[in-house]
Design a protein around this motif. Structure first.
Motif, PDB file in Angstrom:
ATOM      1  N   SER A 110       0.855  -1.190   0.000  1.00 30.04           N
ATOM      2  CA  SER A 110       0.000   0.000   0.000  1.00 30.04           C
ATOM      3  C   SER A 110       0.892   1.242   0.000  1.00 30.04           C
ATOM      4  N   ILE A 111       0.451   2.283  -0.715  1.00 32.53           N
ATOM      5  CA  ILE A 111       1.133   3.578  -0.748  1.00 32.53           C
ATOM      6  C   ILE A 111       0.068   4.664  -0.668  1.00 32.53           C
ATOM      7  N   LYS A 112       0.438   5.799  -0.094  1.00 29.05           N
ATOM      8  CA  LYS A 112      -0.537   6.866   0.053  1.00 29.05           C
ATOM      9  C   LYS A 112      -0.778   7.563  -1.273  1.00 29.05           C
ATOM     10  N   LYS A 113      -2.066   7.806  -1.541  1.00 28.18           N
ATOM     11  CA  LYS A 113      -2.451   8.438  -2.801  1.00 28.18           C
ATOM     12  C   LYS A 113      -1.825   9.817  -2.974  1.00 28.18           C
ATOM     13  N   ASP A 114      -1.893  10.624  -1.933  1.00 24.14           N
ATOM     14  CA  ASP A 114      -1.399  11.988  -2.072  1.00 24.14           C
ATOM     15  C   ASP A 114       0.112  12.022  -2.268  1.00 24.14           C
ATOM     16  N   GLU A 115       0.836  11.036  -1.721  1.00 22.84           N
ATOM     17  CA  GLU A 115       2.281  10.992  -1.926  1.00 22.84           C
ATOM     18  C   GLU A 115       2.616  10.594  -3.357  1.00 22.84           C
ATOM     19  N   VAL A 116       1.817   9.713  -3.940  1.00 19.45           N
ATOM     20  CA  VAL A 116       2.026   9.357  -5.347  1.00 19.45           C
ATOM     21  C   VAL A 116       1.889  10.604  -6.214  1.00 19.45           C
ATOM     22  N   ILE A 117       0.831  11.378  -5.969  1.00 18.49           N
ATOM     23  CA  ILE A 117       0.560  12.554  -6.789  1.00 18.49           C
ATOM     24  C   ILE A 117       1.601  13.649  -6.570  1.00 18.49           C
ATOM     25  N   SER A 118       2.051  13.812  -5.324  1.00 19.72           N
ATOM     26  CA  SER A 118       2.935  14.941  -5.016  1.00 19.72           C
ATOM     27  C   SER A 118       4.419  14.617  -5.156  1.00 19.72           C
ATOM     28  N   LYS A 119       4.826  13.365  -4.974  1.00 14.07           N
ATOM     29  CA  LYS A 119       6.248  13.047  -4.917  1.00 14.07           C
ATOM     30  C   LYS A 119       6.793  12.303  -6.136  1.00 14.07           C
ATOM     31  N   LEU A 120       5.936  11.644  -6.892  1.00 14.06           N
ATOM     32  CA  LEU A 120       6.438  10.917  -8.052  1.00 14.06           C
ATOM     33  C   LEU A 120       6.425  11.809  -9.289  1.00 14.06           C
ATOM     34  N   PRO A 121       7.411  11.658 -10.158  1.00 16.61           N
ATOM     35  CA  PRO A 121       7.400  12.422 -11.414  1.00 16.61           C
ATOM     36  C   PRO A 121       6.124  12.152 -12.195  1.00 16.61           C
ATOM     37  N   ARG A 122       5.628  13.205 -12.880  1.00 20.54           N
ATOM     38  CA  ARG A 122       4.358  13.076 -13.584  1.00 20.54           C
ATOM     39  C   ARG A 122       4.513  13.528 -15.028  1.00 20.54           C
ATOM     40  N   LYS A 123       3.881  12.777 -15.923  1.00 28.35           N
ATOM     41  CA  LYS A 123       3.824  13.158 -17.324  1.00 28.35           C
ATOM     42  C   LYS A 123       2.351  13.312 -17.686  1.00 28.35           C
ATOM     43  N   GLU A 124       1.964  14.514 -18.168  1.00 24.05           N
ATOM     44  CA  GLU A 124       0.566  14.791 -18.501  1.00 24.05           C
ATOM     45  C   GLU A 124       0.337  14.620 -19.992  1.00 24.05           C
ATOM     46  N   GLU A 125      -0.771  13.970 -20.320  1.00 21.75           N
ATOM     47  CA  GLU A 125      -1.141  13.775 -21.722  1.00 21.75           C
ATOM     48  C   GLU A 125      -2.615  14.114 -21.890  1.00 21.75           C
ATOM     49  N   LYS A 126      -2.912  15.100 -22.688  1.00 22.55           N
ATOM     50  CA  LYS A 126      -4.295  15.445 -22.994  1.00 22.55           C
ATOM     51  C   LYS A 126      -4.843  14.449 -24.001  1.00 22.55           C
ATOM     52  N   LYS A 127      -6.016  13.923 -23.720  1.00 20.45           N
ATOM     53  CA  LYS A 127      -6.609  12.923 -24.593  1.00 20.45           C
ATOM     54  C   LYS A 127      -7.954  13.422 -25.122  1.00 20.45           C
TER      55      LYS A 127
END
Length: 872
Positions: free
Chosen positions: A524-541
């Motif tokens: 288990s991992i915390k949702k907010d930590e995934v969103i705030s601490k992991l690198p993110r790549k955004e793709e508009k679909k």
């Protein structure tokens, strides 16, 4: 004649009986099925009359696929194969068998499109099994002659090619058009992870892996074959089979490889290994381990998180910070009130896939359902129609199809979003699209996610959480978040050991499956930590509309005929002329056995008969045997046999001796549960045997020894001189260890497990003075006592590492015995202890040699013996 000689004339019968026994398991069609056939240039196809559409598709492409691969492999000789398609075995699988003849068997059911990633399951499966049939049939003229005499199973490829090569050509072939495991980044991630853990298998170790270790010989073999094909071309790759066909001795694949490619397998394997390099970093957020196992799966709903142990088919719920066992199943769906477990049930011995739904105090089996979601009395299901699937919505028992079945589409992960909306994944040309639809109107929009492979999906309000594998380059899997409101895909993650293979969401946490070489973990991992601490790549679909025009199959007229005809009554005729008898060779004698073997089995496998004749020279001995088997009245099977021999040897030379046997079995789930047999030999003996032969636990070990064939075995025997004996054994098994006790009583010799196992002793033994011997040793006339034994399986997967024979089990039998022996003038006690190391399974047959150590005591003193024994 001597007791030793009395056994010789039986050895060709034993040998002849072993040859045809490895047939496909169980009947392929339900009884009363109307079986039809249709022929093409290269195939004879048997099928149920209800399979017209599937067979029409196969007929339209089978010869083209065949000729494509014959040309690609550079082969000149053509073959003709029997193909059997059955709708009655609901597991995603197929097989090729050379026993009793070259046959491709396709199970018309797709249980998991991710197992062999392809939207066209029929083409992928047929290509895979066809490449088995072609590659294993490549022979020289000499091997062709031998296979004509002995049977299609006699091929140099079976004793030359390692398992990764046997499966490598099929996996790389199924992937040649952009589908299949070689083009699956999640399958590629398995080898990446192995390299990261320094657990990358050596080619010699993969050669001995058959069904264990997650089918690694498929993955390693498929990717290595693809590597060779791309580096050197298909022509060179095809030469491997041609060169292997010229070899009569095993262990020579390495030299064949060197001859074709001009380099060693070691060097190429090292180069191949370098293709899976990947730099990883520790996960920069805290993770908590919930469960560890060989194969874990996840499912989350609005009401809870469920963890499935796929190895044991056990479903658990993560509740109050602990795991609670809910029931058996390989998948689960629930809305917090109703719950459904995916299970295989058996109907007249046939496996049937589906979900068992527990709702409103009712238990309902939903057949042919591959995946589903529950919302009150509403069900969203992927229903399997043969090799195709369709998306179905059911509300209070009334159902409608949302997406129709199509041969080039597969539907996965159906999930409710709210009262009206749902999502699913549609696989088209091996590329995923996220579908968002309305269960009432049926309207749908789609989003192109084809740059990734999707291995799981979980819904949280207007968000869809995914596990994604980028198709370009090496990756261990990322976390994806698709916003239904913003039509945006965010891809989170870093390359970390284990990767992210499946995902679930509940409350404030994400739950992921991380996959390692020998295990998987649910963390288990915390949702907010995934969103705030992991690198993110955004793709508009942007949403798009896909063309879902119903598939229009060509109007192909099949002109079928009934499969029940004379060619089905005698499909196998084997005439092995003048081959040396293998049992006699152990004694240094050469006897020549000319034999005729006839076998037939109808397409429903309800009835089968076989006849065999043997003429053994120089003893001028004629033996014959025939048997009829009926399996119509499931779960009962009946066997009736009649045989005899004529020999100049024996107390009444020249007399014809005949015998009769009758056996009936009771089966459960295609496994024999209770066996009863009667045997009668003219003027000599009568016997009765009864046994329970089902495994009393998963750990129960099947050994080569008849008396260990079940937890309970009893036999009684009497001859014309009123000599008799009875004996039996009782076995208990747990956690891979089998414990047993055997006892017997009578006034004739009783063959203990020890002597049954070492019928033919090669090394000389020191025996007490004046001991009569035959078949190694007599146990004398007298009362037989009891003894105990224990059986220990060993974790050995093969013998010589490079030899492509897989030993199903290697183990040890250890025990002791005490016998009361009577001779004309003396009565002696006889004690012994023994250790027997055995190995099973050589090309479908029991390996005939085992090693033995024995330590015994009589009133004459102690002595020890060491030998090599037969397990026939």
């Amino acid at each position: 004649m001597t007791e030793q000689k009395k056994k010789y004339y039986l050895s060709p019968i034993i040998f002849g009986l072993l040859l045809p026994l490895s047939l496909w398991a169980g009947p392929l069609f339900h009884r009363s099925t109307e079986v039809q056939e249709v022929s093409t240039k290269h195939f004879r196809i048997l099928y149920a009359s209800s399979q017209t559409n599937t067979v029409a598709r196969l007929v339209s492409m089978a010869d083209t696929i065949y000729e494509e691969w014959i040309n690609r492999l550079g082969l000149s000789k053509t073959y003709r194969f029997l193909v059997i398609i059955t709708p009655d075995i609901e597991i995603m699988n197929g097989m090729f068998t050379s026993l009793p003849r070259n046959t491709i068997i396709l199970y018309e059911y797709l249980s998991d499109p991710m197992l062999v990633p392809s939207d066209d399951a029929l083409k992928a499966l047929f290509t895979h099994e066809l490449l088995h049939a072609i590659s294993l049939s490549v022979r020289t003229a000499e091997w062709d002659f031998l296979s004509f005499l002995m049977g299609d199973f006699l091929s140099p490829q079976y004793v030359q090619l390692p398992w990764w090569m046997i499966e490598g050509v099929t996996v790389s072939g199924e992937s040649a058009s952009g589908h299949g495991r070689v083009n699956s980044p999640s399958h590629r991630a398995i080898l990446i992870q192995h390299l990261l853990e320094n657990r990358f298998e050596a080619y010699s170790d993969v050669a001995q892996i058959r069904y264990g270790k997650g089918g690694y010989h498929y993955i390693y073999g498929g990717f290595f074959s693809d590597y060779l094909q791309k580096k050197y071309g298909w022509e060179k790759y095809g030469e491997l089979f041609k060169v292997s066909a010229t070899r009569f001795w095993p262990y020579s694949f390495q030299s064949s490889f060197q001859r074709v490619y001009g380099t060693s397998i070691d060097k190429e394997w090292a180069s191949f290994r370098s293709n899976f390099l990947l730099e990883v970093v520790p996960l920069p957020i805290e993770e908590k381990l919930l469960k560890e196992g060989k194969s874990l799966s996840l499912r989350s709903t609005k009401n809870g998180l469920y963890i499935i142990d796929r190895e044991k088919d056990k479903v658990y719920q993560w509740k109050n910070q602990k795991l609670v066992y809910l029931g058996d199943g390989e998948d689960v769906a629930s809305d917090g009130v109703a719950i459904a477990f995916r299970r295989i049930r058996f109907k007249e011995g046939k496996p049937q896939d589906g979900f068992v739904l527990y709702q409103n105090r009712k238990k309902t089996f939903l057949p042919h359902v591959r995946d589903m979601d529950i919302q009150g009395n509403r069900l969203l299901m992927v229903k399997v129609d043969g090799f195709e699937s369709r998306l179905v919505f059911e509300d209070n028992g009334l159902s409608k199809t949302l997406l129709e079945a199509h041969p080039y589409r597969q539907y996965l992960f159906p999930r409710f979003v709210d009262d009206q909306r749902f999502v699913c994944v549609i696989l088209i040309t091996n590329r995923p699209y996220l579908g968002v639809g309305n269960v009432e109107s049926g309207e749908m929009t789609f989003y192109d996610l084809s740059a990734y492979e999707i291995t799981s999906l979980a819904v949280e309000k207007n968000k869809v959480w995914l596990t994604l594998f980028p198709r370009e380059g090496n990756s261990l899997g990322r976390i994806g978040l698709f916003s239904l409101e913003e039509e945006r895909l965010d891809v989170f993650g870093v390359e970390t050991s284990g990767g992210f293979y499946q995902i679930g969401v509940f409350d404030t946490h994400l739950y992921v499956i991380k996959r390692y070489a020998e295990k998987s973990q649910c963390v288990s991992i915390k949702k907010d930590e995934v969103i705030s601490k992991l690198p993110r790549k955004e793709e508009k679909k942007e949403s798009l509309a896909l063309d879902f025009t119903p598939y229009q199959q060509e109007n192909l007229v099949l002109h079928p005929s009934s499969a029940r005809k004379f060619s089905d009554q005698l499909p196998a005729v084997r005439i092995p002329l003048f081959y040396p008898d293998p049992i006699a060779l152990l004694y240094g004698y050469i006897f020549w056995d000319s034999s005729l073997f006839l076998y037939n089995e109808d397409p429903l496998q309800e009835n089968s008969t076989y006849i065999e004749l043997h003429y053994l020279s120089p003893w001028q001995t004629m033996t014959w045997y025939g048997e009829w088997q009926n399996r119509y009245f499931y779960p009962f099977s009946t066997f009736v046999g009649y045989g005899g021999y004529l020999t100049p040897l024996g107390p009444e030379p020249g007399n014809l001796v005949t015998g009769f046997s009758y056996q009936w079995d009771v089966s459960f789930r295609e496994r024999v549960a209770w066996r009863n047999a009667f045997q009668f030999t003219q003027g000599f003996s009568f016997g009765y045997t009864t046994s329970l032969v089902w495994a009393i636990s998963q750990a129960y070990l099947s050994t080569p020894y008849d008396i260990f064939q079940g937890p309970l075995f009893l036999q009684a025997y009497v001859d014309n001189s009123k000599n008799y004996y009875t004996y039996g054994n009782l076995v208990y098994s747990t956690k891979g260890l089998s414990l047993g006790i055997l006892g017997g009583w009578g006034n004739v010799s009783f063959f203990s497990p020890l002597d049954t196992l070492r019928n033919y002793t090669v090394l000389t033994e020191t025996l007490p003075e004046n001991s009569p011997t035959y078949w190694g040793r007599s146990l004398y006339n007298g009362v037989v006592g009891t003894h105990g034994f224990w059986i220990l399986p060993l974790s050995v997967e093969a013998g010589y590492k490079h030899f492509p024979v897989y030993f199903e089990s290697v183990g040890a039998v250890v025990g002791s015995y005490a016998l009361l022996l009577s001779r004309p003038n003396t009565l002696r006690e006889f004690y012994g202890a023994y250790v027997q190391i055995y190995a099973k399974w050589l090309l479908g047959y029991v390996l005939p040699l085992t090693t033995l150590w024995e330590y015994q005591y009589t009133t004459d003193g102690w002595y020890t013996s060491l030998g090599i024994a037969s397990s026939f």
